[in-house]
Scaffold this active site. Sequence first.
Site, PDB file in Angstrom:
ATOM      1  N   HIS A 275       0.848  -1.205   0.000  1.00  0.00           N
ATOM      2  CA  HIS A 275       0.000   0.000   0.000  1.00  0.00           C
ATOM      3  C   HIS A 275       0.882   1.253   0.000  1.00  0.00           C
ATOM      4  CE1 HIS A 275      -3.999  -1.909   1.023  1.00  0.00           C
ATOM      5  NE2 HIS A 275      -3.162  -2.899   1.236  1.00  0.00           N
ATOM      6  N   ASP A 327       0.989  -4.460   5.685  1.00  0.00           N
ATOM      7  CA  ASP A 327      -0.207  -5.229   5.323  1.00  0.00           C
ATOM      8  C   ASP A 327      -0.129  -5.635   3.854  1.00  0.00           C
ATOM      9  OD1 ASP A 327      -2.706  -6.341   5.507  1.00  0.00           O
ATOM     10  OD2 ASP A 327      -3.785  -4.448   5.286  1.00  0.00           O
ATOM     11  N   GLU A 328      -0.613  -6.822   3.555  1.00  0.00           N
ATOM     12  CA  GLU A 328      -0.810  -7.257   2.167  1.00  0.00           C
ATOM     13  C   GLU A 328       0.403  -7.018   1.274  1.00  0.00           C
ATOM     14  OE1 GLU A 328      -5.422  -7.272   1.218  1.00  0.00           O
ATOM     15  OE2 GLU A 328      -4.724  -5.216   1.463  1.00  0.00           O
ATOM     16  N   TYR A 329       1.566  -7.396   1.766  1.00  0.00           N
ATOM     17  CA  TYR A 329       2.750  -7.361   0.911  1.00  0.00           C
ATOM     18  C   TYR A 329       2.787  -8.703   0.201  1.00  0.00           C
ATOM     19  CZ  TYR A 329       7.540  -6.326  -0.541  1.00  0.00           C
ATOM     20  OH  TYR A 329       8.677  -6.053  -1.265  1.00  0.00           O
TER      21      TYR A 329
END
Length: 713
Positions: A275, A327-329
Amino acid sequence: MNWITALALLFSVTLLEARLLGIPTSNFASSDGELRLSTLDCIVVDAKYAETVDERGQTLIPPTLKEFAETFAGDLKLLGGTGSVRVGDRPSAGSIFLTVGERSTYIDVAERQASEGYFLNVSSDGITITGASPLGAWWGTRTILQQAALSNGSIPYGVGTDSPWWATRGMMLDAGRHYYPPEFLVEMCAYMSFFKQNTFHVHLSDNLYNNVDIYSRERSLDLYARFRLWSDSEDVAGLNKYKNESYTREQFNHVQSACSARGVTILPEIEAPGHSLVFVQWKPELGLSDDLSLLNVSHPETIPTMKKVWSTFLPWFHSKTVHIGADEYTAEVNDYNVFVNSMADHIWTVSNKSTRIWGTFPPNYTQPGYTNIYKNVSVQHWEFFEDMPLQDYIMNNYSVLNSDDTFYVVNKWSGSYPQVVNISRTFTGNPATDNGSWYPYVFDTHNMTNNPIRSEPLILGEIAPLWNDYGANATVYLEAYYAWQEGIPALADKQWGGDLLANEFDRTLQTLLPAIPGQNLQRQIPSQGSTILEYSLEDAHHLATNRSNIVADLSGNGYDASTTCKKTNNALVINPSCSLKTPLTSKGRNFTLTTSFLLKTLSDRTNATLISGSDSSLMLTPNITFFSSGEYFRLNTSLPMGQKVNLTIIGRGNRTFALLDRNAEEEFLTKVGINGARFVWAPMGIEAPLEEVGGLGCGWNGEFYGMKLTGEA
Ligand SMILES: *[C@@H]1O[C@H](CO)[C@@H](O)[C@H](O)[C@H]1NC(C)=O
Ligand SMILES: *[C@@H]1O[C@H](CO)[C@@H](O)[C@H](O)[C@H]1NC(C)=O
Ligand SMILES: *[C@@H]1O[C@H](CO)[C@@H](O)[C@H](O)[C@H]1NC(C)=O
Ligand SMILES: *[C@@H]1O[C@H](CO)[C@@H](O)[C@H](O)[C@H]1NC(C)=O
Ligand SMILES: *[C@@H]1O[C@H](CO)[C@@H](O)[C@H](O)[C@H]1NC(C)=O
Ligand SMILES: *[C@@H]1O[C@H](CO)[C@@H](O)[C@H](O)[C@H]1NC(C)=O
Ligand SMILES: *[C@@H]1O[C@H](CO)[C@@H](O)[C@H](O)[C@H]1NC(C)=O
Ligand SMILES: *[C@@H]1O[C@H](CO)[C@@H](O)[C@H](O)[C@H]1NC(C)=O
Ligand SMILES: *[C@@H]1O[C@H](CO)[C@@H](O)[C@H](O)[C@H]1NC(C)=O
Ligand SMILES: *[C@@H]1O[C@H](CO)[C@@H](O)[C@H](O)[C@H]1NC(C)=O
Ligand SMILES: *[C@@H]1O[C@H](CO)[C@@H](O)[C@H](O)[C@H]1NC(C)=O
Ligand SMILES: *[C@@H]1O[C@H](CO)[C@@H](O)[C@H](O)[C@H]1NC(C)=O
């Protein structure tokens, strides 16, 4: 035991578990009689503790007991109390005595000492609140205010010791994909604080689409991506290009201290290495070539750059823990772990602060060459497809915060999440107690095998997030409040360890809503009757006053306006160098605002402002338009020139309409983009503008005949 013993035991347990109905509920054994709050004449702060602060909480700027007392006094004043505070050695007759004292009974769910507990004693002599800390005493004052609101100004006699089961209780706001003004954050803290939540996690950077790999490099570098802190430091020059939608250090300080004054700690998050498009737009060489929203951790400048960002902003933050996102790597696990540990080391070295991350890669890699994330990095679990909070973290000795998407909200529209907190799950989301109350130890609302025991000490508490997946033009600021209006109290009860029942919730909340100090998120306006405001230049009454600069309010509420425009005997002559100013600013749902105009000329047909207010402006662009929260929401209709028109704006629940003369109502809608691929049209709930008609830069000449505001729709 036989059934009679069992029944007797059950009965005595019921008696022992006496509680006050409030949100959250509090432990309290009532006795006969009650104390009227209006008979109390002052707050006495125990001289021994007047300057004491709570050093065990998450804030680094804790108020003293006396400072909390002063905020409380202001709240009481709103209820008609005297609001005087003095420092003294003991309570006086008819006082609320605030003090601090350790009690072995202030314990959390894991039976550890809880610094936020309080002991409340209400008798004919007055009230004593003994906090485990000043913050504990503050939560006791919330109980007093709630009980007064729920029982017509009275508090039952009795005593009770009450302390939160979990230490982290609060909400997370996505301020990365939608800006929110500082005062909105401050008002939200006041709202949360009333229900004893103590943490407001603010997500300060993000970009609109996380799967930017579907866009070309050029398009990606142009997508909506924001970093909300504004610093003049050379180290971050060029990172933030939007000063008007950012927090300066002074503003961020203001938010942190105003929230802390009500017991709420701001927990800041700067998100990387996923992000992270905003960092890549700043330094394109740091992005992964196949997805520019992800940082390339192995690029030699990535970690030094992010360390510089943190070094710039760590001195701004007044919390013991900061959030680095993570987050969400979706690239390399080992790069992720190296990134997290480098940041955690840096943050600790520079500021002695702890680091928190979103659960992304479970720390279960044992192969050579892998580094797992440090055990002192706390993890915010949000989805079981990312990780298993019990098996991956707790069993490996990591502290975990529950942010499971059970309580996610995506503002306005989503294919997968609701638009308001699913509050019924707070009453029924517990698989271990046959659909009984959910509590922060429940990560999985279906399968109890995935949840730790209730008293598990590694559970920090719960934070429920609101995400702005569809960006800034999907909502106006206050729609985030409405998305949480019921969710905050419903969650706060269980985060504290309360036992509010579903059938008690609605009526309790409806009674409490008008009594919440420090905020007016509903933008309510006191009024004697159903008409809140009425100006009529056509009505001879306005001439009754011989002060030519006053337009009288005919509603009886006394909201007279002042004007610098010329009055004729039936109109006010508006031009860009004069205006009519009311003493009001904005009205929240519901409302009907009727106005009457004649437009003669527009200096810029795409930019004329008819009425402006603190939350919105009614404009002609040339279509009838609301400008609110930095975005434009347009109808397909414009106003005819040279003729008298009545324009009515209606705020009906979460929708907003305009009515021109006797035409049909037309609705203000927004076009919500779904991953850039398709769109849905969704309603807007916009506040009515009330501050000024005409004025500098309004861009029009014409006549204004009057306006009328009611609270109905
Ligand atoms: C509560 O306050 C009253 C009046 O000061 C006092 O008599 C009583 O002992 C107190 N009760 C407890 C449990 O402290
Ligand atoms: C509420 O209290 C006021 C006195 O402050 C009293 O006049 C009124 O009757 C009470 N209302 C109810 C519903 O008990
Ligand atoms: C990441 O950066 C390294 C070092 O500059 C470079 O060799 C590599 O190609 C980059 N990887 C991607 C996917 O962009
Ligand atoms: C780590 O845990 C995740 C989910 O909890 C699982 O999918 C994955 O296979 C595990 N990896 C290893 C190496 O054990
Ligand atoms: C708007 O209100 C309606 C009716 O109360 C409700 O069904 C709907 O979910 C609300 N929409 C949003 C986005 O809150
Ligand atoms: C419940 O969770 C356990 C542990 O993760 C798993 O083995 C089991 O299959 C799950 N049960 C159901 C019904 O999903
Ligand atoms: C900030 O400035 C931009 C560019 O002028 C404008 O489009 C936007 O509406 C402004 N934002 C707010 C919140 O006023
Ligand atoms: C303004 O209204 C016209 C119809 O009168 C419509 O065609 C146009 O798309 C509208 N413009 C915007 C920006 O919404
Ligand atoms: C606003 O109006 C809607 C629709 O008529 C109604 O459902 C709602 O209860 C009203 N809200 C308030 C706060 O009066
Ligand atoms: C505008 O409103 C006024 C007062 O309510 C009414 O007398 C008048 O007929 C209306 N004008 C139009 C054009 O609808
Ligand atoms: C809102 O923004 C999206 C881009 O994120 C755009 O596609 C859409 O047209 C905008 N909606 C309106 C009403 O301007
Ligand atoms: C509209 O006019 C106002 C006042 O002159 C000005 O501040 C603003 O920048 C203008 N907006 C646009 C989009 O031109």
